[in-house]
Design a protein around this motif. Structure first.
Motif, short mmCIF file in Angstrom:
data_model
loop_
_atom_site.label_atom_id
_atom_site.label_comp_id
_atom_site.label_asym_id
_atom_site.label_seq_id
_atom_site.Cartn_x
_atom_site.Cartn_y
_atom_site.Cartn_z
N GLN A 208 0.82 -1.21 0.00
CA GLN A 208 0.00 0.00 0.00
C GLN A 208 0.86 1.26 0.00
OE1 GLN A 208 -2.15 -1.08 3.49
NE2 GLN A 208 -3.71 -2.26 2.38
N ASN A 209 1.87 1.26 0.87
CA ASN A 209 2.79 2.39 0.87
C ASN A 209 3.56 2.47 -0.45
OD1 ASN A 209 2.51 3.87 3.29
ND2 ASN A 209 3.57 2.28 4.44
N GLY A 210 3.98 1.30 -0.96
CA GLY A 210 4.79 1.24 -2.17
C GLY A 210 4.04 1.79 -3.38
N ALA A 211 2.78 1.41 -3.55
CA ALA A 211 1.99 1.88 -4.69
C ALA A 211 1.80 3.39 -4.62
CB ALA A 211 0.64 1.19 -4.72
N PHE A 212 1.46 3.89 -3.42
CA PHE A 212 1.22 5.32 -3.28
C PHE A 212 2.49 6.13 -3.54
CE2 PHE A 212 1.09 9.23 -0.78
CZ PHE A 212 -0.08 9.81 -1.26
N PHE A 213 3.59 5.73 -2.91
CA PHE A 213 4.81 6.52 -3.05
C PHE A 213 5.48 6.33 -4.41
CE2 PHE A 213 4.40 6.71 1.59
CZ PHE A 213 4.63 8.07 1.80
N LEU A 214 5.22 5.22 -5.10
CA LEU A 214 5.71 5.06 -6.47
C LEU A 214 5.08 6.13 -7.36
CD1 LEU A 214 7.18 3.58 -8.77
CD2 LEU A 214 5.16 2.08 -8.96
N GLY A 215 3.75 6.24 -7.29
CA GLY A 215 3.06 7.27 -8.07
C GLY A 215 3.51 8.67 -7.69
N LEU A 216 3.67 8.88 -6.37
CA LEU A 216 4.04 10.20 -5.87
C LEU A 216 5.41 10.63 -6.39
CD1 LEU A 216 2.64 12.23 -3.95
CD2 LEU A 216 4.07 11.32 -2.12
N TYR A 217 6.37 9.70 -6.39
CA TYR A 217 7.72 10.07 -6.81
C TYR A 217 7.91 10.02 -8.32
CZ TYR A 217 9.37 10.97 -2.15
OH TYR A 217 9.56 11.56 -0.92
N MET A 218 7.01 9.34 -9.04
CA MET A 218 7.01 9.49 -10.50
C MET A 218 6.54 10.89 -10.89
SD MET A 218 5.83 5.91 -12.28
CE MET A 218 6.19 6.55 -13.91
N ILE A 219 5.60 11.42 -10.11
CA ILE A 219 5.18 12.81 -10.33
C ILE A 219 6.36 13.75 -10.08
CG2 ILE A 219 3.73 14.67 -9.39
CD1 ILE A 219 1.62 12.49 -8.79
N ALA A 220 7.13 13.46 -9.03
CA ALA A 220 8.32 14.29 -8.73
C ALA A 220 9.32 14.24 -9.88
CB ALA A 220 8.97 13.82 -7.44
#
Length: 591
Positions: free
Chosen positions: A164-176
Motif C-alpha cells: 500500500q505504501n509502495g503503490a502510493f509513493f511510487l506514483g508520488l515520486y514518478m510525479i516528482a
C-alpha cells in the motif's frame, strides 16, 4: 525559391569544433529575432509569425493545467497521509516536505537534458508522459481498496502495508520525476518567446513572468478550493482523477502551438564547459595572465563558440579563471587552442564566473523556501486544531491556503499595472525595481508572515488553556479565519521573491544555461524543504528530551508550535541581513 525562404538561408562558420549557424543577412535583420532563436523547422524565427504572446497563451495554458494537477496532490497531501495512510503529525509533515523537496531537486535532471541534448520543448514532452503515469498510479492507489489500509477502529489505526505504501509513493515520486523535466523548462521556454535583444519585447518578457505566475496560481486556487473540497467530501479517488485529466489537457495545450514557438538550440553540456574552464585554468596556474584582455581567446563574430549563445563581455573578477583563455606559445605552435580542455573562450570563462557570482544570491533565498514549506505542512496542522465551522460551511484546513493564492492574484496585477510603472518613473529602470530589490522585499514580507502565524498560535494556546483543553486532542473555539493574514503576507512575499527569482536566474543566466539556472532557482525550494525537515526533526529531538511532549506533539494543544514559528522567523531575519550584503555586492552580466 520565395523571398522568405531565400532570406532564411544561413551562413555557416566552422570554429574547428562544430558548425555555427549565423543569422540571415543584415538587411533582413528586422524580420528576424536577434537572440538566435529558430522555428520548428530549424530556420531563423520571424518576429511576425512566431513567439510573442500568441505562442505564450498556449504555454500559459499548459502551466495553469500542470500546476492544477501538481497542487491538486500537494495541497491536501498531509491530510491524505494522516487520514488514509494513518501517519502521525511529524511523519506526515516530514514526508510532505521531503517529497516537495524532491519535486524541486529533480529539475536538475531535466535542465541538464534540455540545455545539453533535447532542448526545452522535447524535455517537456517526454517528462509530461512520466508525470501523467505517476498521476494515474496515484489515482489507482486511492480507488482500489486493496491498496489502502483498513479504516481506523476508534483510536486504533492499522498501519499501511508495504504494498500500500509502495503503490502510493511510487506514483508520488514518478510525479516528482515528471516535474523535473517540466518545471525548469516551461518558464524559460515561455520567456524564449520574447526576443531580449529587442527593447519592446524585453518589457513584455517582464510581464510574462508576472502573468505566468498568475496562471500558476489560478491552477493552485482551483486546487485549493474545488479539488480539496472534492477530496474531503466526495472521495480521494475522484479527487486524484481530476488532476490526472488536467495533466492530459496540459500536454495537449502545449503541443497545439508547436508551429508558433521560437526554439533555442541546446548548446552542449553546461557541466562539461564548466569543467573545461576549471581544468584549463588549473593547467596554466603558473602562467601570468596578460594585462591586455584583448589577448585572451575569443572567436570572431557576434556569436560565441557555444551554439546559440551570444558573447559575454570580459569582467575583471575571479581573474584566476581568465588563465583558461590564455593562448600560450605551445598552444599556438601546435594548434592546441582548438581543444577546449586546454584553451577556453572568454564567453565560456564568463559563464562560470556568472554561476559563481550567482551563488550567494542563490544561497540566501533558501530560507524563504523554508518559510514557504510551512504553507503545506505546519500551517495546515495548525488549521486542524482551529474551529473550521464558518456559518454552515466546514472549511477544510488545506483550503485556507487559497488565501495565499488570492493574495498572489491580488498582488500580481497591482505590481504589473501600478507598482512597476510608478517605480519605473523613480528608478528609470524598465522593470521598476531590479530583480534583487524585488527579491529582498519578498524576503521581508515572509518574515511578517511567520510573525503572524506565531501570534495566531499564541492566542490559540491561550484559549486552549482557558478552556481546559490542553490535554484534549480537539480543536479550540477560535476561528480558522484567523490564519488569513499569515497566508496573505506569504502570498505577497511570493509575488516579490519567487517571480524576482525567475527573472533573476533567467536574465542573468548565460544563453546556453537558462534551463540549468532555472533549475538552480527551483533547487532553493528543494533545499529549503529538506532544511525544513531537518529543522522539524531537530526541534522534535531536542524538545522531547526528558519525556516532554515537545513543541510539535500529535496533540498540538500540549505543544508550543508558536516557538517553532518564532524560530523560523528569527532565522529568516538573520538571512535577510546576509542577503542585503550579498545583493549590494552583486555585479550584473553584460552581453
Amino acid at each position: 525559391m520565395d523571398a522568405e525562404e531565400e532570406s532564411t538561408r544561413l551562413e555557416v562558420q566552422d570554429d574547428g569544433d562544430h558548425e555555427l549557424l549565423l543569422p540571415p543577412p543584415l538587411q533582413d535583420a528586422s524580420l528576424y529575432t536577434g537572440d538566435g532563436s529558430v522555428n520548428i523547422k530549424g530556420r531563423p524565427a520571424t518576429r511576425r509569425t512566431t513567439g510573442n504572446w500568441r505562442a505564450c497563451f498556449f504555454i500559459l495554458g499548459n502551466e495553469c493545467c500542470e500546476r492544477l494537477a501538481y497542487y491538486g496532490i500537494a495541497k491536501n497531501l498531509v491530510t491524505y497521509l494522516k487520514v488514509k495512510l494513518h501517519q502521525g503529525n511529524l511523519e506526515a509533515a516530514r514526508n510532505v516536505t521531503t517529497w516537495t523537496g524532491t519535486c524541486y531537486l529533480t529539475p536538475l535532471i531535466g535542465a541538464i537534458l534540455a540545455d545539453s541534448y533535447w532542448g526545452k520543448y522535447w524535455t517537456i514532452a517526454v517528462f509530461s508522459s512520466v508525470y501523467f503515469i505517476g498521476l494515474a498510479i496515484l489515482t489507482l492507489s486511492a480507488l482500489l481498496p486493496t491498496l489502502q489500509p483498513p479504516a481506523c477502529l476508534g483510536s486504533v489505526c492499522p498501519e499501511a502495508s508495504l504494498l500500500q505504501n509502495g503503490a502510493f509513493f511510487l506514483g508520488l515520486y514518478m510525479i516528482a520525476l515528471g516535474a523535473g523535466g517540466i518545471k525548469p523548462c516551461v518558464s524559460p521556454f515561455g520567456a524564449d518567446q520574447f526576443d531580449d535583444s529587442d527593447p519592446t519585447e524585453r518589457v513584455k518578457q517582464v510581464s510574462y513572468f508576472n502573468w505566468g505566475y498568475f496562471c500558476i496560481n489560478i491552477g493552485s486556487f482551483t486546487s485549493g478550493t474545488v479539488i480539496v473540497w472534492i477530496q474531503d467530501n466526495l472521495g480521494w479517488g475522484i479527487g486524484f482523477a481530476i488532476p490526472t485529466v488536467f495533466m492530459a489537457l496540459a500536454t495537449a495545450s502545449f503541443f497545439a502551438a508547436s508551429n508558433m514557438y521560437r526554439y533555442q538550440k541546446p548548446g552542449g553540456s553546461p557541466l562539461t564547459r564548466v569543467c573545461q574552464v576549471v581544468v584549463a585554468a588549473f593547467r596554466k596556474r603558473r602562467v601570468e595572465a596578460p594585462h591586455d584582455t584583448s589577448l585572451l581567446y575569443e572567436i570572431d563574430g557576434q556569436y560565441s563558440a557555444i551554439l546559440g549563445s551570444r558573447k559575454l563581455e570580459h569582467t575583471s573578477e575571479l581573474g584566476f579563471l581568465d588563465k583558461a583563455a590564455i593562448i600560450s606559445s605551445a598552444d599556438a605552435k601546435t594548434d592546441l587552442f582548438t581543444n577546449p580542455w586546454r584553451v577556453c573562450t572568454i564567453t565560456q570563462v564568463e559563464e562560470l564566473k556568472i554561476l559563481i557570482r550567482m551563488f550567494p544570491i542563490w544561497a540566501t533565498t533558501i530560507i524563504f523556501s523554508v518559510v514557504y514549506s510551512q504553507n503545506s505542512s505546519m500551517f495546515i496542522e495548525q488549521g486542524m486544531v482551529l474551529d473550521k465551522q464558518v456559518g454552515s460551511f466546514n472549511v477544510p484546513p488545506a483550503s485556507l491556503s487559497t488565501f495565499d493564492v488570492i493574495s498572489v492574484m491580488f498582488w500580481i496585477p497591482l505590481y504589473d499595472r501600478v507598482i512597476m510603472p510608478i517605480a519605473r518613473k523613480y528608478t528609470g529602470r524598465e522593470k521598476g525595481f531590479s530583480e534583487l530589490q524585488r527579491i529582498g522585499i519578498g524576503l521581508f514580507m515572509s518574515i511578517v508572515a511567520m510573525a503572524s502565524a506565531a501570534l495566531v498560535e499564541l492566542k490559540r494556546l491561550e484559549i486552549a488553556r482557558s478552556e481546559g483543553l490542553i490535554h484534549e486532542k480537539v480543536a479550540v473555539p477560535m476561528s480558522i479565519l484567523w490564519q488569513i493574514p499569515q497566508y496573505f503576507f506569504l502570498g505577497a512575499s511570493e509575488v516579490f521573491t519567487v517571480i524576482g527569482q525567475l527573472e533573476f536566474f533567467y536574465g542573468q543566466a548565460p544563453d546556453a544555461m537558462r534551463s540549468l539556472c532555472a533549475a538552480l532557482a527551483l533547487l532553493t525550494i528543494s533545499v529549503g524543504s529538506y532544511l525544513s525537515s531537518v529543522i522539524l526533526t531537530s526541534v522534535s529531538y531536542i524538545t522531547t528530551k526528558g519525556g516532554n511532549p515537545g513543541w510539535i506533539p500529535d496533540n498540538l494543544n500540549e505543544g508550543h508550535l508558536d516557538r517553532f514559528f518564532w524560530l523560523i522567523e528569527g532565522i529568516s531575519f538573520a538571512n535577510l541581513l546576509v542577503y542585503i550584503g550579498c545583493a549590494m555586492r552583486y555585479r550584473y552580466k553584460n552581453v
